[in-house]
Write a protein that holds these residues in place. Structure first.
Motif, short mmCIF file in Angstrom:
data_model
loop_
_atom_site.label_atom_id
_atom_site.label_comp_id
_atom_site.label_asym_id
_atom_site.label_seq_id
_atom_site.Cartn_x
_atom_site.Cartn_y
_atom_site.Cartn_z
N ALA A 171 0.82 -1.21 0.00
CA ALA A 171 0.00 0.00 0.00
C ALA A 171 0.86 1.26 0.00
O ALA A 171 0.53 2.26 -0.68
CB ALA A 171 -0.94 0.00 1.21
N GLN A 174 2.26 1.79 -3.46
CA GLN A 174 1.25 2.27 -4.40
C GLN A 174 0.85 3.72 -4.09
O GLN A 174 0.82 4.57 -4.96
CB GLN A 174 0.01 1.38 -4.37
N ASP A 176 -1.29 5.88 -4.11
CA ASP A 176 -2.38 6.65 -4.71
C ASP A 176 -2.95 5.82 -5.87
O ASP A 176 -2.24 5.47 -6.81
CB ASP A 176 -1.85 7.99 -5.23
N TRP A 177 -4.26 5.51 -5.79
CA TRP A 177 -4.87 4.68 -6.84
C TRP A 177 -5.02 5.44 -8.16
O TRP A 177 -5.37 4.85 -9.18
CB TRP A 177 -6.21 4.12 -6.37
N ARG A 179 -2.51 6.46 -9.58
CA ARG A 179 -1.35 5.91 -10.29
C ARG A 179 -1.77 4.55 -10.85
O ARG A 179 -1.74 3.53 -10.17
CB ARG A 179 -0.17 5.75 -9.33
N THR A 180 -2.17 4.54 -12.07
CA THR A 180 -2.85 3.37 -12.63
C THR A 180 -1.92 2.37 -13.32
O THR A 180 -2.38 1.32 -13.76
CB THR A 180 -3.92 3.83 -13.66
N VAL A 183 -2.15 -1.07 -11.61
CA VAL A 183 -3.43 -1.52 -11.06
C VAL A 183 -3.81 -2.91 -11.57
O VAL A 183 -4.28 -3.77 -10.81
CB VAL A 183 -4.54 -0.50 -11.36
N SER A 187 -4.30 -6.06 -9.15
CA SER A 187 -5.58 -6.76 -9.07
C SER A 187 -5.38 -8.27 -9.12
O SER A 187 -5.99 -9.02 -8.35
CB SER A 187 -6.49 -6.31 -10.22
#
Length: 217
Positions: A171, A174, A176-177, A179-180, A183, A187
């Motif tokens: 976490a 990462q 900040d979501w 930042r794709t 992802v 997942s």
């Protein structure tokens, strides 16, 4: 002892280096602080997260011809990578390991291994004393007993090291979501190694991709 706080104290993938120590059959055979399946799962999840974020990862074992090879779940994440096999109990007294870490140019040193009270605590305490920003990943490690694991954690904290769990490390990498770029890979990682959270994510995808039945005319 000085404790640091603030945004700069959080882990960053570009500043992190991971050392996985002695995830071997001999150590797993006397792992009693955790469910052994959980430690294998968490260490593998941590290794995969490191690969996703481009965090250099050093793999090391101790006397592998007697203690066994590192779990294939971990080595398969880094196919072809050399495992540094040591004779030293304290990983940080092996110059090959220390040189490999220093060669990365990173100062956020993250360590997980078996056992917590020996193979994790020794290098964590020494490296912290040498000025490294050290984090031990407690649930990707394990001890010979619950007591030995917990006492080792207390000792490392007193030495100035940080304690985290593997998902917390992910976490912070990462952060900040928005930042794709990772992802999709994350997942997949969640579904494989994050237990209930992974299954819930899989269920969410199922629901989002299930057409809503039309009302009968």
């Amino acid at each position: 002892m000085t404790f640091r706080n603030g945004l700069d104290s959080l882990l960053r993938p570009q500043d992190s280096v991971l050392v996985l120590i002695d995830h071997q059959p001999a150590q797993l055979a006397n792992l009693n602080s955790h469910d052994p399946h959980m430690v294998v799962n968490n260490a593998t999840g941590l290794a995969k997260a490191a690969k996703i974020f481009g965090v250099p990862t050093i793999l090391t074992s101790v006397i592998a011809d007697r203690g066994g090879l590192i779990f294939p779940q971990i080595t398969s994440v880094f196919p072809g990578q050399e495992v540094i096999d040591r004779t030293t109990v304290n990983t940080w007294e092996d110059p090959n390991v220390v040189d490999a870490v220093r060669a990365t140019g990173r100062k956020q040193l993250i360590i997980a291994g078996l056992w917590t009270e020996v193979c994790v605590a020794m290098p964590v305490i020494q490296a912290a004393g040498e000025g490294w920003d050290v984090t031990a990943v407690t649930d990707a490690s394990g001890g010979m007993s619950v007591e030995s694991h917990e006492v080792a954690i207390q000792r490392m904290i007193r030495a100035g090291a940080n304690m985290m769990t593997w998902f917390a490390v992910l976490a912070e990498w990462q952060r900040d979501w928005a930042r794709t770029e990772h992802v999709a890979e994350l997942s997949e990682l969640f579904m494989e190694h994050a237990a209930g959270s992974g299954i819930a994510f899989f269920w969410e995808q199922q629901l989002l991709n299930t057409p809503v039945p039309r009302t009968a005319a």
